[in-house]
Design an enzyme around this catalytic site. Structure first.
Site, PDB file in Angstrom:
ATOM      1  CD1 TRP A 187       3.178   7.058   3.061  1.00 57.16           C
ATOM      2  CD2 TRP A 187       2.604   4.942   3.563  1.00 57.16           C
ATOM      3  NE1 TRP A 187       3.126   6.341   1.877  1.00 57.16           N
ATOM      4  CE2 TRP A 187       2.776   5.043   2.146  1.00 57.16           C
ATOM      5  CE3 TRP A 187       2.244   3.708   4.103  1.00 57.16           C
ATOM      6  CZ2 TRP A 187       2.601   3.947   1.293  1.00 57.16           C
ATOM      7  CZ3 TRP A 187       2.066   2.622   3.250  1.00 57.16           C
ATOM      8  CH2 TRP A 187       2.248   2.753   1.861  1.00 57.16           C
ATOM      9  CD  GLU A 228       6.865   7.176   5.580  1.00 53.18           C
ATOM     10  OE1 GLU A 228       7.621   6.413   4.956  1.00 53.18           O
ATOM     11  OE2 GLU A 228       6.183   6.800   6.559  1.00 53.18           O
ATOM     12  CE  LYS A 230       5.882   3.938  -1.349  1.00 51.51           C
ATOM     13  NZ  LYS A 230       5.449   2.739  -0.622  1.00 51.51           N
ATOM     14  CG  ASP A 261      11.002   5.264   3.615  1.00 58.99           C
ATOM     15  OD1 ASP A 261      11.850   4.790   2.835  1.00 58.99           O
ATOM     16  OD2 ASP A 261      10.315   4.559   4.363  1.00 58.99           O
ATOM     17  CG  HIS A 264       8.855   6.550   0.766  1.00 55.65           C
ATOM     18  ND1 HIS A 264       7.842   6.878   1.640  1.00 55.65           N
ATOM     19  CD2 HIS A 264       8.948   5.202   0.811  1.00 55.65           C
ATOM     20  CE1 HIS A 264       7.348   5.773   2.194  1.00 55.65           C
ATOM     21  NE2 HIS A 264       8.015   4.750   1.700  1.00 55.65           N
ATOM     22  CG  HIS A 288      10.540   5.513   8.156  1.00 56.02           C
ATOM     23  ND1 HIS A 288       9.260   5.143   7.794  1.00 56.02           N
ATOM     24  CD2 HIS A 288      10.485   5.790   9.472  1.00 56.02           C
ATOM     25  CE1 HIS A 288       8.468   5.218   8.861  1.00 56.02           C
ATOM     26  NE2 HIS A 288       9.190   5.609   9.878  1.00 56.02           N
ATOM     27  CG  ASP A 296       9.555   2.171  -1.215  1.00 60.52           C
ATOM     28  OD1 ASP A 296      10.469   1.873  -0.447  1.00 60.52           O
ATOM     29  OD2 ASP A 296       8.424   2.498  -0.830  1.00 60.52           O
ATOM     30  CG  ASP A 298      10.326  -1.210   2.118  1.00 60.18           C
ATOM     31  OD1 ASP A 298      10.767  -0.248   2.745  1.00 60.18           O
ATOM     32  OD2 ASP A 298       9.244  -1.190   1.532  1.00 60.18           O
ATOM     33  CG  ASP A 328       9.657   1.438   6.509  1.00 59.76           C
ATOM     34  OD1 ASP A 328       9.240   0.258   6.524  1.00 59.76           O
ATOM     35  OD2 ASP A 328       9.033   2.360   5.947  1.00 59.76           O
TER      36      ASP A 328
END
Length: 421
Positions: A187, A228, A230, A261, A264, A288, A296, A298, A328
């Site tokens: 990434w 990956e 985003k 993800d 993302h 993820h 985003d 997390d 993640d």
């Protein structure tokens, strides 16, 4: 809950699911084969051991300052070992390149070698887990402009290409020694805060750089690369070079694994619907699992509709063996081990519910145009006793059942993490 109560609840649940044509024992077996790749960066707020006091940059931010984060490799491994005693199943650990065993010396990222991760390989064998790997493409002086592998300066591009080459070799050596392919996730946070005119030029540079790195062929017996995408990042709100379209095209063209993800994409966009499409065009998917709150961010994964939709699509596709599940997220505002347990168990519970679905019967309803019956089944499944099955699974695996893990986490905090001052 006493053992006989767990057993009785499980048998009742098993009978209810059997009436729908669901084999509960088979579902548990499949769940037990799900090896979740557990991210190392929750335990220490993405500090790593390259420069633990360094500032996070490049689209990464950990919020909160709960006491007790891991400060050394020994503390991080101790935390992992505790986590593994509180979750059922056999899992993997996902490392970032900045978590190498550098012996207290600074080793720049274009100089890292397999030897810096040998102690991790040895530890993983001892505790019975496999390792995955991530090149670390943030929080570095050569990324301060926002551009790295797509930078106009060829020297900066070469630095990051060399880092990527070395990470691939490290991951391959991990895979060779553990006898199982190491998934290497790529990434790049390249992008810009405000409007840019040179979108095509940066993406062309990124493609050329990746093409150059991937000329070094490494057996998939040891290494599985994945790219990956985003939507945006902190400091790259306007433009991200490695967008979904970029990496989707790159993965399809090069027949390689793609990472999706959950955080993302646009907040109203679910990655669950992307699974069935991408499995038609790429050999494997890497997921993820995260929880975005408005962006985003997390957050710790919880048992949500979004997570359940994700696991349902994995199972319904019929290609679960081609989908790899990793976590993640990083929350520094609560007990970090507790964050691990909640997220891992939530992911397992969602997967179990998906495995306990009478998919064959639901497909029959669709073939017969019985959409009312399909909807009714899907609604009834929501209140089925899946948790009795999960509790029994935990009991069989000799890990805490229900909320019993909370006390274990608190005791570990009292005895271990609270003393990290």
């Amino acid at each position: 809950m006493k053992e006989e109560q767990l057993k009785r609840a499980y048998e009742d649940a098993k009978a209810q699911y059997a009436s729908l044509g669901v084999d509960v024992d088979q579902a548990i077996e499949k769940l037990n084969n799900l090896s979740i790749s557990i991210h190392c960066w929750q335990a220490d707020d993405v500090s790593g051991f390259e420069n633990p006091d360094g500032e996070l940059t490049g689209g990464i931010q950990a919020t909160g300052n709960y006491p007790g984060k891991a400060r050394t490799i020994e503390e991080l491994r101790s935390d992992f070992e505790k986590v593994l005693t509180l979750i059922p199943g056999t899992h993997r650990i996902s490392l970032h390149a900045i978590y190498g065993d550098f012996g207290g010396e600074f080793v720049d990222r274009d100089q890292i070698e397999p030897k810096h991760f040998q102690s991790w390989i040895d530890w993983a064998k001892k505790v019975g887990v496999k390792l995955d790997f991530n090149c670390t493409l943030f929080s570095h002086p050569k990324g301060e402009s926002g551009y790295m592998i797509s930078h106009f300066d060829p020297e900066i591009r070469e630095f990051w290409k060399e880092h990527l080459r070395r990470c691939r070799r490290i991951a391959a050596e991990i895979g060779r020694q553990q006898g199982d392919p190491c998934i290497h996730n790529i990434w790049f946070p390249d992008g810009e805060k405000d409007k840019t005119v040179s979108r095509f030029a940066h993406r062309q540079l990124m493609k050329e750089a990746l093409d150059d790195v991937f000329t070094e062929k490494i057996s998939t017996d040891y290494l599985k690369d994945c790219v990956e995408c985003k939507l945006f990042g902190i400091g790259s709100e306007s433009y991200v070079v490695g967008s979904h379209e970029f990496y989707m095209g790159y993965a399809v063209k090069n027949n390689m694994m793609l990472t999706l993800d959950a955080g993302h994409f646009h907040p109203t966009e679910s990655i669950a619907d992307k699974i069935s499409s991408m499995l038609l065009f790429v050999p494997e998917l890497n997921l993820h699992v995260s929880r975005p709150e408005r962006w985003d961010s997390d957050h710790v994964v919880i048992l949500s509709d979004e997570l359940l939709a994700l696991t349902q699509e994995i199972v319904r596709s019929g290609h679960a063996d081609r989908v790899h599940v990793g976590l993640d997220y990083f929350d520094a505002s609560i007990n970090r081990l507790g964050a691990y347990i909640v997220g891992i168990r939530a992911t397992q519970k969602a997967m179990l519910q998906a495995l306990l679905e009478p998919t064959r019967q639901l497909r029959e309803f669709e073939l017969q145009d019985k959409n009312f019956q399909r909807l009714a089944y899907l609604e009834e499944l929501k209140s089925m006793p899946w948790n009795a099955v999960y509790n029994y699974y935990c009991q069989q695996q000799n890990v805490p059942v229900g909320d019993a893990y909370i006390q274990d986490v608190q005791e570990y905090e009292d005895q271990v993490t609270s003393k990290r001052v």
